[in-house]
Design a protein around this motif. Structure first.
Motif, PDB file in Angstrom:
ATOM      1  N   ALA A 114       0.956  -1.196  -0.023  1.00 56.66           N
ATOM      2  CA  ALA A 114      -0.029   0.094  -0.085  1.00 56.66           C
ATOM      3  C   ALA A 114       0.995   1.328   0.127  1.00 56.66           C
ATOM      4  O   ALA A 114       0.558   2.457  -0.559  1.00 56.66           O
ATOM      5  CB  ALA A 114      -1.087  -0.077   1.143  1.00 56.66           C
ATOM      6  N   LYS A 115       1.842   1.165   0.558  1.00 59.68           N
ATOM      7  CA  LYS A 115       2.767   2.336   0.959  1.00 59.68           C
ATOM      8  C   LYS A 115       3.625   2.656  -0.477  1.00 59.68           C
ATOM      9  O   LYS A 115       3.791   3.510  -1.010  1.00 59.68           O
ATOM     10  CB  LYS A 115       3.850   2.076   1.999  1.00 59.68           C
ATOM     11  CG  LYS A 115       4.909   3.230   2.039  1.00 59.68           C
ATOM     12  CD  LYS A 115       5.686   2.662   3.187  1.00 59.68           C
ATOM     13  CE  LYS A 115       6.941   3.863   3.324  1.00 59.68           C
ATOM     14  NZ  LYS A 115       8.107   3.214   4.519  1.00 59.68           N
ATOM     15  N   ALA A 116       4.059   1.385  -1.048  1.00 55.68           N
ATOM     16  CA  ALA A 116       4.568   1.495  -2.319  1.00 55.68           C
ATOM     17  C   ALA A 116       3.739   1.964  -3.614  1.00 55.68           C
ATOM     18  O   ALA A 116       4.245   2.686  -4.398  1.00 55.68           O
ATOM     19  CB  ALA A 116       5.085   0.038  -2.854  1.00 55.68           C
ATOM     20  N   PHE A 117       2.450   1.776  -3.476  1.00 52.13           N
ATOM     21  CA  PHE A 117       1.589   2.218  -4.554  1.00 52.13           C
ATOM     22  C   PHE A 117       1.559   3.857  -4.306  1.00 52.13           C
ATOM     23  O   PHE A 117       1.525   4.303  -5.335  1.00 52.13           O
ATOM     24  CB  PHE A 117      -0.083   1.608  -4.238  1.00 52.13           C
ATOM     25  CG  PHE A 117      -0.280   0.536  -4.879  1.00 52.13           C
ATOM     26  CD1 PHE A 117       0.121   0.160  -6.182  1.00 52.13           C
ATOM     27  CD2 PHE A 117      -0.752  -0.372  -3.879  1.00 52.13           C
ATOM     28  CE1 PHE A 117      -0.266  -1.142  -6.588  1.00 52.13           C
ATOM     29  CE2 PHE A 117      -1.007  -1.922  -4.572  1.00 52.13           C
ATOM     30  CZ  PHE A 117      -0.783  -2.150  -5.881  1.00 52.13           C
ATOM     31  N   LYS A 118       1.498   4.407  -3.154  1.00 52.06           N
ATOM     32  CA  LYS A 118       1.288   5.842  -3.069  1.00 52.06           C
ATOM     33  C   LYS A 118       2.501   6.385  -3.476  1.00 52.06           C
ATOM     34  O   LYS A 118       2.746   7.318  -4.125  1.00 52.06           O
ATOM     35  CB  LYS A 118       1.098   5.893  -1.690  1.00 52.06           C
ATOM     36  CG  LYS A 118       0.567   7.671  -1.291  1.00 52.06           C
ATOM     37  CD  LYS A 118       0.156   7.904   0.111  1.00 52.06           C
ATOM     38  CE  LYS A 118      -1.199   7.946   0.021  1.00 52.06           C
ATOM     39  NZ  LYS A 118      -1.737   8.525   1.365  1.00 52.06           N
ATOM     40  N   GLU A 119       3.758   5.795  -2.800  1.00 52.51           N
ATOM     41  CA  GLU A 119       5.121   6.214  -3.346  1.00 52.51           C
ATOM     42  C   GLU A 119       5.276   6.576  -4.842  1.00 52.51           C
ATOM     43  O   GLU A 119       5.771   7.178  -5.302  1.00 52.51           O
ATOM     44  CB  GLU A 119       6.221   5.569  -2.482  1.00 52.51           C
ATOM     45  CG  GLU A 119       6.239   5.980  -1.072  1.00 52.51           C
ATOM     46  CD  GLU A 119       7.111   4.822  -0.376  1.00 52.51           C
ATOM     47  OE1 GLU A 119       7.947   4.253  -0.937  1.00 52.51           O
ATOM     48  OE2 GLU A 119       7.597   5.216   0.896  1.00 52.51           O
ATOM     49  N   PHE A 120       4.676   5.264  -5.581  1.00 54.14           N
ATOM     50  CA  PHE A 120       5.074   5.227  -6.951  1.00 54.14           C
ATOM     51  C   PHE A 120       4.330   6.226  -7.486  1.00 54.14           C
ATOM     52  O   PHE A 120       4.763   6.939  -8.711  1.00 54.14           O
ATOM     53  CB  PHE A 120       4.775   4.027  -7.510  1.00 54.14           C
ATOM     54  CG  PHE A 120       4.941   3.862  -9.171  1.00 54.14           C
ATOM     55  CD1 PHE A 120       6.152   3.479  -9.598  1.00 54.14           C
ATOM     56  CD2 PHE A 120       3.724   3.981  -9.865  1.00 54.14           C
ATOM     57  CE1 PHE A 120       6.213   3.541 -10.944  1.00 54.14           C
ATOM     58  CE2 PHE A 120       3.794   3.543 -11.093  1.00 54.14           C
ATOM     59  CZ  PHE A 120       5.039   3.362 -11.722  1.00 54.14           C
ATOM     60  N   ASP A 121       2.976   6.612  -7.308  1.00 58.57           N
ATOM     61  CA  ASP A 121       2.197   7.423  -8.202  1.00 58.57           C
ATOM     62  C   ASP A 121       2.684   8.975  -7.509  1.00 58.57           C
ATOM     63  O   ASP A 121       2.817   9.755  -8.493  1.00 58.57           O
ATOM     64  CB  ASP A 121       0.758   7.514  -7.260  1.00 58.57           C
ATOM     65  CG  ASP A 121      -0.150   7.963  -8.380  1.00 58.57           C
ATOM     66  OD1 ASP A 121      -0.274   7.963  -9.268  1.00 58.57           O
ATOM     67  OD2 ASP A 121      -0.624   9.072  -7.661  1.00 58.57           O
ATOM     68  N   THR A 122       3.157   9.059  -6.489  1.00 54.28           N
ATOM     69  CA  THR A 122       3.700  10.435  -6.119  1.00 54.28           C
ATOM     70  C   THR A 122       4.969  10.666  -6.788  1.00 54.28           C
ATOM     71  O   THR A 122       5.038  11.981  -7.499  1.00 54.28           O
ATOM     72  CB  THR A 122       4.065  10.389  -4.486  1.00 54.28           C
ATOM     73  OG1 THR A 122       2.656  10.277  -3.564  1.00 54.28           O
ATOM     74  CG2 THR A 122       4.744  11.761  -4.210  1.00 54.28           C
ATOM     75  N   PHE A 123       5.697   9.824  -7.049  1.00 48.32           N
ATOM     76  CA  PHE A 123       6.859   9.879  -7.757  1.00 48.32           C
ATOM     77  C   PHE A 123       6.795  10.153  -9.103  1.00 48.32           C
ATOM     78  O   PHE A 123       7.138  10.999  -9.811  1.00 48.32           O
ATOM     79  CB  PHE A 123       7.819   8.809  -7.793  1.00 48.32           C
ATOM     80  CG  PHE A 123       9.042   8.918  -8.654  1.00 48.32           C
ATOM     81  CD1 PHE A 123      10.203   9.569  -8.140  1.00 48.32           C
ATOM     82  CD2 PHE A 123       9.297   8.228  -9.801  1.00 48.32           C
ATOM     83  CE1 PHE A 123      11.254   9.585  -8.945  1.00 48.32           C
ATOM     84  CE2 PHE A 123      10.102   8.114 -10.513  1.00 48.32           C
ATOM     85  CZ  PHE A 123      11.412   8.901 -10.275  1.00 48.32           C
ATOM     86  N   SER A 124       5.655   9.507  -9.735  1.00 49.46           N
ATOM     87  CA  SER A 124       5.431   9.332 -11.228  1.00 49.46           C
ATOM     88  C   SER A 124       4.707  10.864 -11.524  1.00 49.46           C
ATOM     89  O   SER A 124       5.076  11.565 -12.414  1.00 49.46           O
ATOM     90  CB  SER A 124       4.504   8.463 -11.711  1.00 49.46           C
ATOM     91  OG  SER A 124       3.195   8.431 -11.134  1.00 49.46           O
ATOM     92  N   LEU A 125       3.927  11.381 -10.358  1.00 48.93           N
ATOM     93  CA  LEU A 125       3.288  12.733 -10.658  1.00 48.93           C
ATOM     94  C   LEU A 125       4.301  13.865 -10.560  1.00 48.93           C
ATOM     95  O   LEU A 125       4.056  14.747 -11.436  1.00 48.93           O
ATOM     96  CB  LEU A 125       2.175  12.865  -9.632  1.00 48.93           C
ATOM     97  CG  LEU A 125       1.401  14.205  -9.600  1.00 48.93           C
ATOM     98  CD1 LEU A 125       0.518  14.419 -11.017  1.00 48.93           C
ATOM     99  CD2 LEU A 125       0.519  14.355  -8.371  1.00 48.93           C
TER     100      LEU A 125
END
Length: 129
Positions: A114-125
């Motif tokens: 769950a943490k990785a999903f959020k971090e990946f999306d924040t990074f890509s944004l």
């Protein structure tokens, strides 16, 4: 004069497309953030110190996953998505078998995912902007 009108139309069209792209990225970011938060909330509902007595929590987690998997697959790494599904299955197996080590491992893996999903999306944004 005619060339200037075409250039202006192209510029306006470019602005519209760029705005639509930013709106799509924003909506996706909000969705993934809410998804990650809810996945974390559901995983944290499982006690860390013992295997719970009720199957209600695992059913809530599985229902949430079934409803959201098609949408999260549109924008995230399929390998990570399949890993989360595997962790949910492992958690369910641990609940059935009573295996505390498997239970703990699966619970923590879901929280990390769950943490990785959020971090990946924040990074890509951030990368797009």
């Amino acid at each position: 004069k005619e060339h200037g009108k075409k250039t202006m139309k192209s510029f306006i069209l470019s602005i519209i497309i760029f705005s639509a792209l930013l709106a799509g990225i924003s909506v996706n970011s909000i969705y993934v953030s809410n998804f990650s938060d809810k996945l974390t909330e559901l995983a944290e509902a499982f006690p860390a110190d013992r295997i719970p007595d009720s199957d209600r929590t695992i059913e809530q987690l599985k229902d949430f996953w079934r409803k959201n998997e098609p949408f999260i697959m549109l924008t995230n790494d399929h390998t990570k998505i399949h890993e989360v599904y595997h962790h949910i299955q492992s958690l369910e197996a641990a609940l059935i078998s009573g295996s505390y080590p498997l239970y703990t491992e699966a619970r923590l893996a879901i929280l990390e995912s769950a943490k990785a999903f959020k971090e990946f999306d924040t990074f890509s944004l951030v990368g797009v902007l």
